[in-house]
Design an enzyme around this catalytic site. Structure first.
Site, PDB file in Angstrom:
ATOM      1  N   LYS A   1       5.207  14.603  -7.464  1.00 52.32           N
ATOM      2  CA  LYS A   1       5.671  13.350  -8.065  1.00 52.32           C
ATOM      3  C   LYS A   1       5.362  13.333  -9.563  1.00 52.32           C
ATOM      4  O   LYS A   1       4.321  13.823  -9.987  1.00 52.32           O
ATOM      5  CB  LYS A   1       4.947  12.192  -7.358  1.00 52.32           C
ATOM      6  CG  LYS A   1       5.663  10.873  -7.471  1.00 52.32           C
ATOM      7  CD  LYS A   1       4.997   9.858  -6.571  1.00 52.32           C
ATOM      8  CE  LYS A   1       5.230   8.455  -7.079  1.00 52.32           C
ATOM      9  NZ  LYS A   1       4.492   7.467  -6.290  1.00 52.32           N
TER      10      LYS A   1
ATOM     11  N   HIS B   1      -5.923  -3.746  -9.035  1.00 51.79           N
ATOM     12  CA  HIS B   1      -6.777  -2.774  -8.336  1.00 51.79           C
ATOM     13  C   HIS B   1      -8.251  -3.153  -8.504  1.00 51.79           C
ATOM     14  O   HIS B   1      -9.032  -3.096  -7.546  1.00 51.79           O
ATOM     15  CB  HIS B   1      -6.596  -1.365  -8.929  1.00 51.79           C
ATOM     16  CG  HIS B   1      -5.235  -0.782  -8.772  1.00 51.79           C
ATOM     17  ND1 HIS B   1      -4.488  -0.292  -9.826  1.00 51.79           N
ATOM     18  CD2 HIS B   1      -4.467  -0.591  -7.658  1.00 51.79           C
ATOM     19  CE1 HIS B   1      -3.343   0.180  -9.379  1.00 51.79           C
ATOM     20  NE2 HIS B   1      -3.298   0.001  -8.077  1.00 51.79           N
TER      21      HIS B   1
ATOM     22  N   SER C   1       1.274  -0.965 -10.876  1.00 51.11           N
ATOM     23  CA  SER C   1       1.254   0.074 -11.913  1.00 51.11           C
ATOM     24  C   SER C   1       2.667   0.309 -12.445  1.00 51.11           C
ATOM     25  O   SER C   1       2.850   0.560 -13.637  1.00 51.11           O
ATOM     26  CB  SER C   1       0.710   1.385 -11.345  1.00 51.11           C
ATOM     27  OG  SER C   1      -0.612   1.211 -10.912  1.00 51.11           O
TER      28      SER C   1
ATOM     29  N   ARG D   1      -0.503  -7.602  -1.633  1.00 51.60           N
ATOM     30  CA  ARG D   1      -0.177  -8.633  -2.627  1.00 51.60           C
ATOM     31  C   ARG D   1       0.735  -9.698  -2.048  1.00 51.60           C
ATOM     32  O   ARG D   1       0.606 -10.876  -2.316  1.00 51.60           O
ATOM     33  CB  ARG D   1       0.490  -7.985  -3.848  1.00 51.60           C
ATOM     34  CG  ARG D   1      -0.444  -7.128  -4.654  1.00 51.60           C
ATOM     35  CD  ARG D   1       0.308  -6.238  -5.577  1.00 51.60           C
ATOM     36  NE  ARG D   1       1.167  -5.344  -4.796  1.00 51.60           N
ATOM     37  CZ  ARG D   1       1.870  -4.359  -5.311  1.00 51.60           C
ATOM     38  NH1 ARG D   1       1.860  -4.149  -6.600  1.00 51.60           N
ATOM     39  NH2 ARG D   1       2.609  -3.583  -4.539  1.00 51.60           N
TER      40      ARG D   1
HETATM   41  O1  PNS Z   1      -0.962   3.584  -4.668  1.00 50.30           O
HETATM   42  P1  PNS Z   1      -0.018   4.132  -3.637  1.00 50.30           P
HETATM   43  O2  PNS Z   1       0.959   5.105  -4.272  1.00 50.30           O
HETATM   44  O3  PNS Z   1       0.668   3.050  -2.845  1.00 50.30           O
HETATM   45  O4  PNS Z   1      -0.929   4.981  -2.589  1.00 50.30           O
HETATM   46  C1  PNS Z   1      -0.347   5.664  -1.512  1.00 50.30           C
HETATM   47  C2  PNS Z   1      -1.361   6.623  -0.852  1.00 50.30           C
HETATM   48  C3  PNS Z   1      -1.909   7.614  -1.865  1.00 50.30           C
HETATM   49  C4  PNS Z   1      -2.515   5.814  -0.282  1.00 50.30           C
HETATM   50  C5  PNS Z   1      -0.632   7.354   0.316  1.00 50.30           C
HETATM   51  O5  PNS Z   1       0.534   7.957  -0.170  1.00 50.30           O
HETATM   52  C6  PNS Z   1      -1.497   8.419   0.987  1.00 50.30           C
HETATM   53  O6  PNS Z   1      -2.443   8.112   1.678  1.00 50.30           O
HETATM   54  N1  PNS Z   1      -1.169   9.692   0.756  1.00 50.30           N
HETATM   55  C7  PNS Z   1      -1.924  10.821   1.306  1.00 50.30           C
HETATM   56  C8  PNS Z   1      -1.038  11.659   2.212  1.00 50.30           C
HETATM   57  C9  PNS Z   1      -1.069  11.119   3.631  1.00 50.30           C
HETATM   58  O7  PNS Z   1      -2.102  11.025   4.262  1.00 50.30           O
HETATM   59  N2  PNS Z   1       0.143  10.736   4.148  1.00 50.30           N
HETATM   60  C10 PNS Z   1       0.270  10.223   5.504  1.00 50.30           C
HETATM   61  C11 PNS Z   1       0.052   8.707   5.595  1.00 50.30           C
HETATM   62  S1  PNS Z   1       1.323   7.766   4.808  1.00 50.30           S
END
Ligand code: PNS
Length: 161
Positions: free
Chosen positions: A43, A19, A130, A92
């Protein structure tokens, strides 16, 4: 000239060198990068949102054009609130692409002006996530090559029994 602001959203549970590599690259291209922890109440996480924000702030101390925040709800709403339309994500490997492609497409459906910009971390971090860190820590392995020292300590403390 208008400031180029970008939002880097994620779970950051916990923040890794991968990150930080992405943040470093993005902060060279954008005027300001907002690293934002998604508050996902349904979660189970290793660290609370407050802990994840604090770990990120410590890891990013001294970086003038990077700030750390958290958000609830839709990313598109948060991005609009921050008066930007740029989202940063790390890619990645090809295996990330399907999930990232879907997320970028959905976000664009919700907000047509949104642009997702992908950064590739150095190859050394292409295997790092992570969840890998949490797994190693669970079995009391050494994560010091994968995360900053203060994060490694926090991870070890959480798994001490
Ligand atoms: O680090 P991650 O868990 O891959 O991040 C995922 C994240 C937080 C970027 C994604 O789940 C997100 O944007 N969540 C907010 C809810 C949302 O907007 N959902 C619709 C688009 S998938």
């Amino acid at each position: 000239m208008k400031k180029r602001i970008a939002v880097y959203p994620g779970s950051f549970d916990p923040v890794t060198f991968g990150h930080l590599d992405i943040i470093e690259r993005a902060s060279k291209i954008f005027d300001h990068v907002i690293v934002s922890v998604f508050v996902h109440s349904g979660k189970k996480h290793m660290f609370t949102v407050e802990e994840r924000v604090a770990m990120l702030r410590r890891a990013l101390k001294g970086r003038k054009n990077v700030s750390v925040d958290c958000f609830e709800g839709l990313l598109t709403d948060y991005v609009k609130k921050k008066k930007t339309d740029v989202v940063i994500r790390g890619l990645r490997a090809i295996s990330d692409l399907e999930y990232e492609f879907q997320m970028a497409a959905i976000n664009r459906t919700l907000y047509r002006h949104i642009e997702t910009v992908f950064f590739m971390p150095r190859v050394r971090y292409s295997y790092l996530s992570s969840s890998v860190v949490r797994d190693i820590a669970h079995f009391k392995g050494d994560v010091s090559k994968l995360v900053p020292v203060h994060v490694a300590k926090a991870v070890a403390a959480r798994n001490k029994k």
